[in-house]
Design an enzyme around this catalytic site. Structure first.
Site, PDB file in Angstrom:
ATOM      1  N   CYS A  77      -4.780 -27.080  43.105  1.00  0.00           N
ATOM      2  CA  CYS A  77      -5.975 -27.019  42.335  1.00  0.00           C
ATOM      3  C   CYS A  77      -7.093 -26.502  42.847  1.00  0.00           C
ATOM      4  O   CYS A  77      -7.031 -26.437  44.240  1.00  0.00           O
ATOM      5  CB  CYS A  77      -6.360 -28.412  41.651  1.00  0.00           C
ATOM      6  N   ARG A 119      -6.162 -20.529  41.804  1.00  0.00           N
ATOM      7  CA  ARG A 119      -5.313 -22.055  42.402  1.00  0.00           C
ATOM      8  C   ARG A 119      -4.780 -22.937  41.223  1.00  0.00           C
ATOM      9  O   ARG A 119      -4.197 -23.882  41.577  1.00  0.00           O
ATOM     10  CB  ARG A 119      -6.630 -22.682  43.203  1.00  0.00           C
ATOM     11  N   TRP A 124      -4.040 -27.333  38.176  1.00  0.00           N
ATOM     12  CA  TRP A 124      -2.837 -26.806  38.158  1.00  0.00           C
ATOM     13  C   TRP A 124      -1.784 -28.226  38.170  1.00  0.00           C
ATOM     14  O   TRP A 124      -1.490 -28.761  39.065  1.00  0.00           O
ATOM     15  CB  TRP A 124      -2.245 -26.065  39.295  1.00  0.00           C
ATOM     16  N   ASN A 154      -7.646 -32.412  44.875  1.00  0.00           N
ATOM     17  CA  ASN A 154      -6.509 -31.343  45.029  1.00  0.00           C
ATOM     18  C   ASN A 154      -5.496 -31.915  45.804  1.00  0.00           C
ATOM     19  O   ASN A 154      -6.034 -32.351  47.167  1.00  0.00           O
ATOM     20  CB  ASN A 154      -6.837 -29.927  45.535  1.00  0.00           C
ATOM     21  N   GLY A 155      -4.405 -32.158  45.491  1.00  0.00           N
ATOM     22  CA  GLY A 155      -3.186 -32.726  46.173  1.00  0.00           C
ATOM     23  C   GLY A 155      -2.273 -33.627  45.373  1.00  0.00           C
ATOM     24  O   GLY A 155      -2.282 -33.563  44.194  1.00  0.00           O
ATOM     25  N   GLU A 164      19.150 -11.574  45.580  1.00  0.00           N
ATOM     26  CA  GLU A 164      17.921 -11.853  45.713  1.00  0.00           C
ATOM     27  C   GLU A 164      17.247 -10.746  46.335  1.00  0.00           C
ATOM     28  O   GLU A 164      16.046 -10.317  45.858  1.00  0.00           O
ATOM     29  CB  GLU A 164      17.453 -13.268  45.958  1.00  0.00           C
ATOM     30  N   LYS A 190      14.510  -8.089  44.803  1.00  0.00           N
ATOM     31  CA  LYS A 190      13.034  -8.367  45.299  1.00  0.00           C
ATOM     32  C   LYS A 190      12.543  -6.733  45.705  1.00  0.00           C
ATOM     33  O   LYS A 190      11.505  -6.183  45.391  1.00  0.00           O
ATOM     34  CB  LYS A 190      12.864  -9.070  46.461  1.00  0.00           C
ATOM     35  N   GLU A 220      12.317  -4.538  42.227  1.00  0.00           N
ATOM     36  CA  GLU A 220      11.058  -4.830  41.618  1.00  0.00           C
ATOM     37  C   GLU A 220       9.670  -4.467  42.260  1.00  0.00           C
ATOM     38  O   GLU A 220       8.907  -4.151  41.681  1.00  0.00           O
ATOM     39  CB  GLU A 220      11.288  -6.096  40.929  1.00  0.00           C
ATOM     40  N   HIS A 274      36.346  -3.107  47.914  1.00  0.00           N
ATOM     41  CA  HIS A 274      36.779  -2.811  46.718  1.00  0.00           C
ATOM     42  C   HIS A 274      35.980  -1.796  45.919  1.00  0.00           C
ATOM     43  O   HIS A 274      35.991  -2.056  44.780  1.00  0.00           O
ATOM     44  CB  HIS A 274      36.925  -4.265  46.032  1.00  0.00           C
ATOM     45  N   LYS A 293       4.773 -11.231  34.541  1.00  0.00           N
ATOM     46  CA  LYS A 293       4.967 -12.489  35.341  1.00  0.00           C
ATOM     47  C   LYS A 293       5.978 -13.375  34.420  1.00  0.00           C
ATOM     48  O   LYS A 293       6.826 -13.944  34.931  1.00  0.00           O
ATOM     49  CB  LYS A 293       3.891 -13.137  35.724  1.00  0.00           C
TER      50      LYS A 293
HETATM   51  C1  AGP Z   1      11.502 -12.230  39.921  1.00  0.00           C
HETATM   52  O1  AGP Z   1      10.716 -11.807  41.059  1.00  0.00           O
HETATM   53  C2  AGP Z   1      11.032 -11.698  38.834  1.00  0.00           C
HETATM   54  N1  AGP Z   1       9.539 -11.752  38.475  1.00  0.00           N
HETATM   55  C3  AGP Z   1      11.670 -12.156  37.612  1.00  0.00           C
HETATM   56  O2  AGP Z   1      13.134 -11.984  37.596  1.00  0.00           O
HETATM   57  C4  AGP Z   1      11.771 -13.755  37.111  1.00  0.00           C
HETATM   58  O3  AGP Z   1      12.422 -14.486  38.069  1.00  0.00           O
HETATM   59  C5  AGP Z   1      12.424 -14.233  35.763  1.00  0.00           C
HETATM   60  O4  AGP Z   1      11.578 -13.272  34.671  1.00  0.00           O
HETATM   61  C6  AGP Z   1      12.314 -15.386  35.432  1.00  0.00           C
HETATM   62  O5  AGP Z   1      11.244 -16.116  35.347  1.00  0.00           O
HETATM   63  P1  AGP Z   1      11.011 -17.725  35.163  1.00  0.00           P
HETATM   64  O6  AGP Z   1      11.512 -18.238  36.688  1.00  0.00           O
HETATM   65  O7  AGP Z   1       9.501 -17.832  34.797  1.00  0.00           O
HETATM   66  O8  AGP Z   1      11.780 -17.904  33.811  1.00  0.00           O
END
Ligand code: AGP
Length: 616
Positions: free
Chosen positions: A2, A27, A74, A98-99, A489, A493, A496, A512, A611
């Site tokens: 927070c 935050r 938060w 905050n904590g 992953e 990363k 994207e 394969h 996001k």
């Molecule tokens: C991950 O870096 C991406 N931003 C995206 O794949 C994300 O993980 C996915 O949309 C799931 O989001 P969530 O964890 O909020 O459900």
């Protein structure tokens, strides 16, 4: 995580606080509030939503004051609501925090027994009542009431957990007391005015002269100035630093991007997520934190884990952990696939929905379908009060704080921590793992924040590797066993953030088909920890090398066997195979970040991405 702020000085404190809270909104932003001295004593205004809601709530009142504190939340304990918003009050004591207070339930019971009434679901409120309680005591051998600062010191002796607080008291006007433990607190020195805040951006428009408090240090702000003492009350001398950041850089804590800041926040985020949930001394996991009774958990015969994107990669890791440590069969699904395959799920089964935002449409649809079919829903989520957490039967909150960068980083490693705790806890109650092994697993978990800190030390070498390969047309990521999801992953990363095509593949499967891709132009990232598949991954590296491929291995410190056959090596500390995944995540996050920056991409807001994907 927070944001807290305090101001004392000649300006209108209400305006200064509102502006400062706006600067701290990164935050946390699910609710906010302010407390200020007026001719009626201390007045409090709070509301859910962003700072602009609080601002519009106040603008009709034309308020003015010279001493005030504020908070942007938060949520970690208690959903976003007006009554859970800070500041919290106990008689004349008003406080922002905050904590995370680890022993708040025990303190709450004690305070209720002593006659205190609680008005919120938060952990914070216990601090308020404790300070009020101690402020009523008379100082030894005198008739003087305990000062606010002494009452704070006494109160915090009973508190376990993390805190940065700012507190004011009606009968001690023009005074703000602040103290910190494992949560940041900084003091701003203006011309006849003084600031207290979680972070520098809050007052950067007014002062660049900053004192960074250390753990246990207390500050008392009055019209006359600033007094800083240790927890023992003895004055300490502190350096005044001059901060040259721009306000925008300051919100990123001096980091160039939120993504990099959040990668570096992982030790703190992991520490906050594991705090109070696993006890190495007994080998017990606090399964209450997952919101399902022991009896319900013992009856679970099958688990489904659904998620999207990065959270799905955590789901794959969770499958390995739960099947190995608790011996319960686990099915994992990409959420958008789950309900269209007519899943065979029945009453008594458990679905774990993993979602940072708690608002991902595909994941919500999958958890609703599973609920309709009679399953219990556990949401592993980072946003208190989000749709997924509200509709689930049980919730495990990761405490990673707001994740602003579109690419998920600290949320991912804290999801791994949640799944690890769940797997160890389930293994214990099903008597699959012994008390001794559980104690060892939980001891190792406590060391994870420090090991992630060590893994971050490879950042410079990773940025050099990025310089060698950022023009590549594609990347291949290889991993085996529980590290195969990290290969996925790492590839996600990179895709994207840098818009380069990348693919994660099980290392054993490469021959394969994908081996046809190998040539000197295609960098191959290999996750090669010292585990039971070490020899296998070494032969996979040799397969790549013998075809002219360039291998960048991520391995445990000083693994000369892997390094001897790789073009580049990135080291992470050793840990058990389950927690090694969180350590391996750090270099793949950093590599994606540096390649993206070198390619001039907007790493915090990559093209075409959101996001939270709230549409199917
Ligand atoms: C991950 O870096 C991406 N931003 C995206 O794949 C994300 O993980 C996915 O949309 C799931 O989001 P969530 O964890 O909020 O459900």
């Amino acid at each position: 995580m927070c944001g807290i702020i305090g101001y004392i000085g000649k300006k209108n404190a209400v305006s200064v606080i509102l502006e400062g809270l706006k600067r701290l909104e990164y935050r946390g932003y699910d609710s906010a509030g302010i407390a200020f001295f007026s001719n009626k004593g201390i007045e409090v205004r709070r509301c859910t939503g962003k700072i602009r809601e609080l601002t519009s709530l106040l603008e009709s009142e034309n308020l003015s004051s010279h001493t005030a504190i504020g908070h942007t939340r938060w949520a970690t304990h208690g959903r976003p609501s007006e009554e859970n918003a800070h500041p919290h009050r106990s008689n004349g004591v008003v406080l922002v925090h905050n904590g995370i207070i680890e022993n708040y339930l025990e303190l709450k019971k004690k305070l209720i027994a002593e006659g205190y009434t609680f008005t919120s679901e938060t952990d914070t409120e216990v601090i308020c009542h404790l300070i009020d309680k101690y402020s009523k005591l008379l100082t030894p051998n005198s008739k003087l009431k305990t000062s606010l600062e002494d009452a704070v010191r006494e109160a915090l002796k009973e508190v376990k957990g993390t805190y940065a607080i700012a507190v004011i008291k009606e009968d001690e006007p023009a005074k703000i007391v602040g103290i910190r433990k494992d949560s940041p607190l900084v003091v701003g020195l203006g011309d006849g005015e003084f600031f207290l805040a979680s972070d520098v951006p809050a007052f950067l428009n007014y002062s660049r002269n900053v004192i960074f408090l250390d753990d246990g240090e207390m500050v008392v702000l009055t019209d006359d100035g600033v007094m800083i003492t240790g927890h023992d009350g003895i004055p300490v001398q502190k350096d005044v630093k001059s901060v040259s950041w721009s306000p925008s850089m300051a919100e990123k804590g001096g980091y160039r991007h939120f993504m990099l800041k959040e990668i570096y926040e992982q030790p703190r985020a992991i520490g906050d997520t594991l705090r109070g949930r696993g006890y190495p001394e007994s080998g017990d996991v606090n399964l209450d934190e997952f919101g399902l009774s022991i009896d319900e958990l013992k009856k679970v015969e099958k688990i489904f884990i659904v998620a999207c994107g990065t959270s799905y990669h955590a789901a794959l890791i969770g499958k390995y952990m739960i099947e190995e440590l608790a011996r319960i069969p686990v099915e994992t699904d990409i959420a958008s696939e789950f309900r269209y395959r007519r899943p065979i799920i029945k009453s008594g089964d458990l679905m774990i929905a993993i979602t940072q935002s708690g608002e991902t449409a595909d994941t919500l649809a999958a958890q609703r379908e599973a609920k309709r079919l009679g399953a219990k829903i556990l949401s592993i989520c980072n946003v208190v009060g989000s749709t997924s957490s509200r509709e689930a039967d049980a919730i495990f909150y990761t405490h990673s704080g707001p994740e602003i960068g579109v690419a998920s980083t600290k949320a991912f490693t804290t999801q791994i921590v949640g799944l690890y705790l769940f797997a160890v806890g389930m293994g214990r109650i099903r008597e699959v793992i012994s008390e001794a092994l559980s104690k060892e697993f939980l001891r190792e978990l406590l060391m994870l924040p420090g090991k992630v800190e060590e893994a971050l030390a490879a950042d410079e070498s990773i940025s050099m590797i990025a310089k060698d390969f950022f023009k590549a047309r594609g990347f291949l990521y290889l991993g085996r066993g529980i590290n195969y999801p990290i290969a996925l992953e790492g590839a996600l990363k990179l895709k994207e953030i840098s818009y380069i095509h990348a693919e994660g593949y099980p290392a054993g499967e490469m021959k394969h088909g994908p081996i046809a891709l190998i040539d000197e132009e295609l960098p191959v990232i290999v996750l090669a920890p010292k585990d039971n598949l070490h020899e296998k991954i070494i032969s996979n590296i040799q397969e790549v090398k013998s075809r002219g491929g360039k291998v960048i291995s991520i391995t445990n410190n000083a693994d000369s066997e892997v390094c001897g056959i790789s073009n580049k090596c990135i080291f992470v500390p050793e840990a058990n195979p389950y927690l090694t995944t969180a350590l391996m995540a750090v270099p793949v996050q950093l590599l994606a970040y540096h390649v993206g920056v070198l390619r001039g991409c907007d790493v915090d807001q990559p093209r075409n991405l959101a996001k939270s994907v709230t549409v199917e």
